[in-house]
Scaffold this motif. Structure first.
Motif, PDB file in Angstrom:
ATOM      1  N   GLY A  88      70.318  54.911  17.224  1.00 21.34           N
ATOM      2  CA  GLY A  88      69.450  54.544  18.272  1.00 21.34           C
ATOM      3  C   GLY A  88      70.446  53.767  19.574  1.00 21.34           C
ATOM      4  O   GLY A  88      69.998  52.713  20.226  1.00 21.34           O
ATOM      5  N   ILE A  89      71.490  53.964  19.618  1.00 17.29           N
ATOM      6  CA  ILE A  89      72.503  53.573  20.579  1.00 17.29           C
ATOM      7  C   ILE A  89      72.226  54.315  21.928  1.00 17.29           C
ATOM      8  O   ILE A  89      72.719  55.430  22.204  1.00 17.29           O
ATOM      9  N   VAL A  90      71.985  53.537  23.049  1.00 15.81           N
ATOM     10  CA  VAL A  90      72.013  53.851  24.419  1.00 15.81           C
ATOM     11  C   VAL A  90      73.370  53.624  25.047  1.00 15.81           C
ATOM     12  O   VAL A  90      74.172  52.744  24.576  1.00 15.81           O
ATOM     13  N   GLU A  91      74.019  54.413  25.867  1.00 12.97           N
ATOM     14  CA  GLU A  91      74.988  54.526  26.650  1.00 12.97           C
ATOM     15  C   GLU A  91      75.288  53.205  27.198  1.00 12.97           C
ATOM     16  O   GLU A  91      76.605  52.680  27.426  1.00 12.97           O
ATOM     17  N   ASP A  92      74.374  52.393  27.784  1.00 11.13           N
ATOM     18  CA  ASP A  92      74.564  51.042  28.273  1.00 11.13           C
ATOM     19  C   ASP A  92      75.011  50.042  27.450  1.00 11.13           C
ATOM     20  O   ASP A  92      75.612  48.833  27.723  1.00 11.13           O
ATOM     21  N   SER A  93      74.879  50.235  26.146  1.00 13.37           N
ATOM     22  CA  SER A  93      75.300  49.330  25.115  1.00 13.37           C
ATOM     23  C   SER A  93      76.692  49.623  24.326  1.00 13.37           C
ATOM     24  O   SER A  93      77.112  48.849  23.780  1.00 13.37           O
ATOM     25  N   LEU A  94      77.366  50.508  25.215  1.00 14.82           N
ATOM     26  CA  LEU A  94      78.915  50.663  24.605  1.00 14.82           C
ATOM     27  C   LEU A  94      79.966  49.955  25.347  1.00 14.82           C
ATOM     28  O   LEU A  94      79.573  49.607  26.602  1.00 14.82           O
ATOM     29  N   ILE A  95      80.838  49.420  24.832  1.00 16.18           N
ATOM     30  CA  ILE A  95      81.840  48.561  25.465  1.00 16.18           C
ATOM     31  C   ILE A  95      82.905  49.275  26.357  1.00 16.18           C
ATOM     32  O   ILE A  95      83.196  48.718  27.327  1.00 16.18           O
ATOM     33  N   VAL A  96      83.081  50.688  26.192  1.00 13.26           N
ATOM     34  CA  VAL A  96      83.706  51.696  27.043  1.00 13.26           C
ATOM     35  C   VAL A  96      83.087  52.839  27.165  1.00 13.26           C
ATOM     36  O   VAL A  96      82.309  53.178  26.363  1.00 13.26           O
ATOM     37  N   SER A  97      83.236  53.572  28.235  1.00 14.02           N
ATOM     38  CA  SER A  97      82.637  54.821  28.457  1.00 14.02           C
ATOM     39  C   SER A  97      83.356  55.924  27.566  1.00 14.02           C
ATOM     40  O   SER A  97      84.482  55.884  27.389  1.00 14.02           O
ATOM     41  N   ALA A  98      82.601  56.813  26.975  1.00 17.08           N
ATOM     42  CA  ALA A  98      82.993  58.110  26.380  1.00 17.08           C
ATOM     43  C   ALA A  98      82.083  59.212  26.539  1.00 17.08           C
ATOM     44  O   ALA A  98      80.888  59.120  26.758  1.00 17.08           O
ATOM     45  N   LYS A  99      82.627  60.584  26.690  1.00 13.33           N
ATOM     46  CA  LYS A  99      81.827  61.591  27.005  1.00 13.33           C
ATOM     47  C   LYS A  99      81.032  61.865  25.935  1.00 13.33           C
ATOM     48  O   LYS A  99      81.802  62.116  24.724  1.00 13.33           O
ATOM     49  N   LYS A 100      79.575  61.965  25.965  1.00 15.93           N
ATOM     50  CA  LYS A 100      78.829  62.363  24.797  1.00 15.93           C
ATOM     51  C   LYS A 100      78.960  63.735  24.505  1.00 15.93           C
ATOM     52  O   LYS A 100      78.584  64.557  25.565  1.00 15.93           O
ATOM     53  N   ILE A 101      79.329  64.416  23.457  1.00 17.79           N
ATOM     54  CA  ILE A 101      79.058  65.748  23.217  1.00 17.79           C
ATOM     55  C   ILE A 101      78.640  65.976  21.908  1.00 17.79           C
ATOM     56  O   ILE A 101      78.566  65.217  20.958  1.00 17.79           O
ATOM     57  N   ASP A 102      77.974  67.239  21.674  1.00 15.75           N
ATOM     58  CA  ASP A 102      77.467  67.592  20.290  1.00 15.75           C
ATOM     59  C   ASP A 102      78.626  67.601  19.177  1.00 15.75           C
ATOM     60  O   ASP A 102      79.689  67.991  19.402  1.00 15.75           O
ATOM     61  N   ARG A 103      77.886  67.735  17.860  1.00 14.88           N
ATOM     62  CA  ARG A 103      78.901  67.461  17.011  1.00 14.88           C
ATOM     63  C   ARG A 103      79.738  68.733  16.838  1.00 14.88           C
ATOM     64  O   ARG A 103      81.001  68.646  16.380  1.00 14.88           O
ATOM     65  N   THR A 104      79.307  69.785  16.928  1.00 15.69           N
ATOM     66  CA  THR A 104      80.042  71.300  16.879  1.00 15.69           C
ATOM     67  C   THR A 104      81.048  71.141  17.989  1.00 15.69           C
ATOM     68  O   THR A 104      82.130  71.504  17.606  1.00 15.69           O
ATOM     69  N   VAL A 105      80.755  70.855  19.072  1.00 15.11           N
ATOM     70  CA  VAL A 105      81.916  70.843  20.202  1.00 15.11           C
ATOM     71  C   VAL A 105      83.142  69.823  19.725  1.00 15.11           C
ATOM     72  O   VAL A 105      84.287  69.881  19.984  1.00 15.11           O
TER      73      VAL A 105
END
Length: 119
Positions: A88-105
């Motif tokens: 249940g983590i939203v991107e705004d709660s991350l300390i650094v940015s990272a590209k969200k990708i699907d597990r298979t990718v």
């Protein structure tokens, strides 16, 4: 990408994540930043969660050190979308940015690297 660092372990309780971050930063002395990729999956996504208070567990707070990825120009950062959703983590709660990708990718990218270090 020649070398990939895969973070699968939670940040506290064991030293895997801290040792992985140390190894990642050390590798920047020997590799160009475009040769290094950083991946977060499963419990490893918890390493990027902002606002942690490990002092309450009598642990050292190394999480802020992940901000050095920007300073070291490590731009190939990927985080598993399914793992974020699981916690249940939203991107705004991350300390650094990272590209969200699907597990298979994510696994496809890992298979293209020359060396894979898992923490």
């Amino acid at each position: 990408m020649k070398i990939a660092f895969l973070f699968r372990s939670a940040p506290h309780g064991k030293s895997f994540a801290r040792e992985g971050l140390d190894a990642l930063l050390a590798a920047t002395a020997f590799c160009d930043e475009e040769e290094i990729g950083v991946f977060f999956i499963d419990d490893g996504v918890l390493n990027l969660l902002n606002g942690q208070q490990p002092e309450q567990l009598l642990q050292k707070n190394f999480i802020r050190t992940f901000k050095l990825l920007d300073l070291y120009n490590i731009e190939q950062r990927f985080i598993c979308r399914e793992s974020l959703n699981k916690f249940g983590i939203v991107e705004d709660s991350l300390i650094v940015s990272a590209k969200k990708i699907d597990r298979t990718v994510l696994f496809a990218k890992l298979n293209q690297t020359e060396k894979l270090l898992t923490f």
